[in-house]
Motif scaffolding. Structure first.
Motif, PDB file in Angstrom:
ATOM      1  N   LYS A  58      -3.118  -6.503  -7.700  1.00 15.42           N
ATOM      2  CA  LYS A  58      -1.893  -5.463  -7.852  1.00 15.42           C
ATOM      3  C   LYS A  58      -2.364  -3.964  -7.480  1.00 15.42           C
ATOM      4  O   LYS A  58      -1.687  -3.080  -6.968  1.00 15.42           O
ATOM      5  N   ARG A  59      -3.608  -3.758  -8.139  1.00 23.02           N
ATOM      6  CA  ARG A  59      -4.082  -2.266  -7.921  1.00 23.02           C
ATOM      7  C   ARG A  59      -4.393  -1.796  -6.340  1.00 23.02           C
ATOM      8  O   ARG A  59      -4.123  -0.658  -6.174  1.00 23.02           O
ATOM      9  N   THR A  60      -4.538  -2.744  -5.777  1.00 26.20           N
ATOM     10  CA  THR A  60      -4.575  -2.233  -4.170  1.00 26.20           C
ATOM     11  C   THR A  60      -3.397  -2.419  -3.491  1.00 26.20           C
ATOM     12  O   THR A  60      -3.308  -1.743  -2.247  1.00 26.20           O
ATOM     13  N   MET A  61      -2.204  -2.627  -3.994  1.00 27.52           N
ATOM     14  CA  MET A  61      -0.935  -2.642  -3.400  1.00 27.52           C
ATOM     15  C   MET A  61      -0.420  -1.202  -2.767  1.00 27.52           C
ATOM     16  O   MET A  61       0.352  -1.256  -2.052  1.00 27.52           O
ATOM     17  N   GLY A  62      -0.780  -0.256  -3.533  1.00 24.75           N
ATOM     18  CA  GLY A  62      -0.472   1.007  -3.257  1.00 24.75           C
ATOM     19  C   GLY A  62      -1.470   1.750  -2.135  1.00 24.75           C
ATOM     20  O   GLY A  62      -1.092   2.773  -1.728  1.00 24.75           O
ATOM     21  N   SER A  63      -2.476   1.148  -1.817  1.00 22.72           N
ATOM     22  CA  SER A  63      -3.476   1.212  -0.692  1.00 22.72           C
ATOM     23  C   SER A  63      -3.015   1.273   0.635  1.00 22.72           C
ATOM     24  O   SER A  63      -2.641   0.281   1.017  1.00 22.72           O
ATOM     25  N   PRO A  64      -2.838   2.419   1.394  1.00 22.71           N
ATOM     26  CA  PRO A  64      -2.036   2.380   2.661  1.00 22.71           C
ATOM     27  C   PRO A  64      -2.953   1.566   3.750  1.00 22.71           C
ATOM     28  O   PRO A  64      -2.225   0.713   4.375  1.00 22.71           O
ATOM     29  N   ILE A  65      -4.273   1.383   3.476  1.00 24.83           N
ATOM     30  CA  ILE A  65      -5.050   0.238   4.316  1.00 24.83           C
ATOM     31  C   ILE A  65      -4.818  -0.899   4.054  1.00 24.83           C
ATOM     32  O   ILE A  65      -4.712  -1.865   5.062  1.00 24.83           O
ATOM     33  N   HIS A  66      -4.669  -1.265   2.624  1.00 30.58           N
ATOM     34  CA  HIS A  66      -4.295  -2.646   2.339  1.00 30.58           C
ATOM     35  C   HIS A  66      -3.094  -2.980   2.514  1.00 30.58           C
ATOM     36  O   HIS A  66      -2.692  -4.255   3.069  1.00 30.58           O
ATOM     37  N   ARG A  67      -1.984  -2.111   2.340  1.00 34.68           N
ATOM     38  CA  ARG A  67      -0.720  -2.353   2.831  1.00 34.68           C
ATOM     39  C   ARG A  67      -0.429  -2.851   4.505  1.00 34.68           C
ATOM     40  O   ARG A  67      -0.038  -3.821   4.957  1.00 34.68           O
ATOM     41  N   TRP A  68      -1.087  -1.823   5.257  1.00 37.81           N
ATOM     42  CA  TRP A  68      -1.224  -2.320   6.676  1.00 37.81           C
ATOM     43  C   TRP A  68      -1.765  -3.373   7.137  1.00 37.81           C
ATOM     44  O   TRP A  68      -1.213  -4.227   7.866  1.00 37.81           O
ATOM     45  N   LEU A  69      -2.985  -3.768   6.503  1.00 36.58           N
ATOM     46  CA  LEU A  69      -3.934  -5.010   6.765  1.00 36.58           C
ATOM     47  C   LEU A  69      -3.321  -6.174   6.248  1.00 36.58           C
ATOM     48  O   LEU A  69      -3.130  -7.220   7.088  1.00 36.58           O
ATOM     49  N   SER A  70      -2.453  -6.034   5.332  1.00 40.78           N
ATOM     50  CA  SER A  70      -1.877  -7.347   4.872  1.00 40.78           C
ATOM     51  C   SER A  70      -0.583  -7.715   5.459  1.00 40.78           C
ATOM     52  O   SER A  70      -0.468  -8.745   5.927  1.00 40.78           O
TER      53      SER A  70
END
Length: 226
Positions: free
Chosen positions: A201-213
């Motif tokens: 959950k700590r990475t869910m606010g990261s733009p690159i993680h959101r885009w890549l997911s």
């Protein structure tokens, strides 16, 4: 401001079972080359603990079978695959429209670990083994491995059978002389197995993680429809 994936430079680590990675990783790499060329993918199929490595940011994402997991890990539905019995073209059972439990248990099995695994052991039960035990039966094992190509080559060169699944391109039929059969009617089993994308959950606010997911989900679901 709006996130621009083309401006991102860095490494993304993903744990993916090999039978999924063969179909998914190349397509994901092509998407990154087009939209985010600064991203380097590090893909593995081995880990001591998916939950621990996601929590420690050793992994950014993991793809696994849906199961109970820590509330700190977010999940997204990816695809559903159906288990089947694989054998070589020319196998004594290959021309049969359907196979029975007695027929398949007459042959040894290659036990391939579908999931992310660090080490393998013949003592480790798969879902197939547990279903057999409930019937008071068991299978003979010729090999236990987490190496997909090793498992497929062994199936192609012997009369061994393998419990596997179709996902994506159908590489097993295109590149190898593999015949797949539905589970025997006299073996109770789960008809489908869901795959999920895992992310701390700590990475869910990261733009690159959101885009890549989003890209991973879109690719996996498109492949599931093939």
């Amino acid at each position: 401001g709006e996130f621009d994936p083309a401006a991102y430079i860095g490494e993304i680590t993903i744990a993916i079972p090999e039978f999924i990675a063969i179909s998914l990783a190349s397509q994901l790499t092509a998407v990154l080359k087009q939209y985010a060329p600064g991203v380097i993918l590090s893909i593995s199929s081995e880990t001591d603990s998916v939950e621990v490595e996601l929590a420690d940011v050793v992994l950014d994402f993991a793809i696994d079978i849906q199961k109970e997991i820590s509330s700190d890990i977010g999940t997204r539905d990816l695809a559903i695959f159906s288990p089947s019995i694989w054998m070589r073209t020319g196998h004594p059972l290959a021309e049969k429209a359907a196979v029975t439990l007695d027929e398949i248990l007459a042959y040894p099995f290659v036990q391939y670990y579908l999931l992310i695994s660090k080490r393998v052991s013949a003592r480790t039960d798969a879902r197939f083994d547990r279903a057999l035990r409930e019937l008071g039966r068991m299978r003979k094992k010729a090999m236990v491995t987490n190496q997909l190509m090793t498992a497929i080559e062994t199936v192609c060169r012997t009369d061994s059978l393998m419990v596997a699944a179709k996902f994506g391109s159908g590489m097993e039929h295109e590149l190898y002389s593999i015949v797949s059969k539905s589970y025997p009617d006299d073996l109770p089993h789960e008809g489908t197995i869901p795959l999920v994308l895992l992310q701390h959950k700590r990475t869910m606010g990261s733009p690159i993680h959101r885009w890549l997911s989003e890209k991973i989900v879109d690719l996996a679901r498109a492949m599931d429809e093939v």
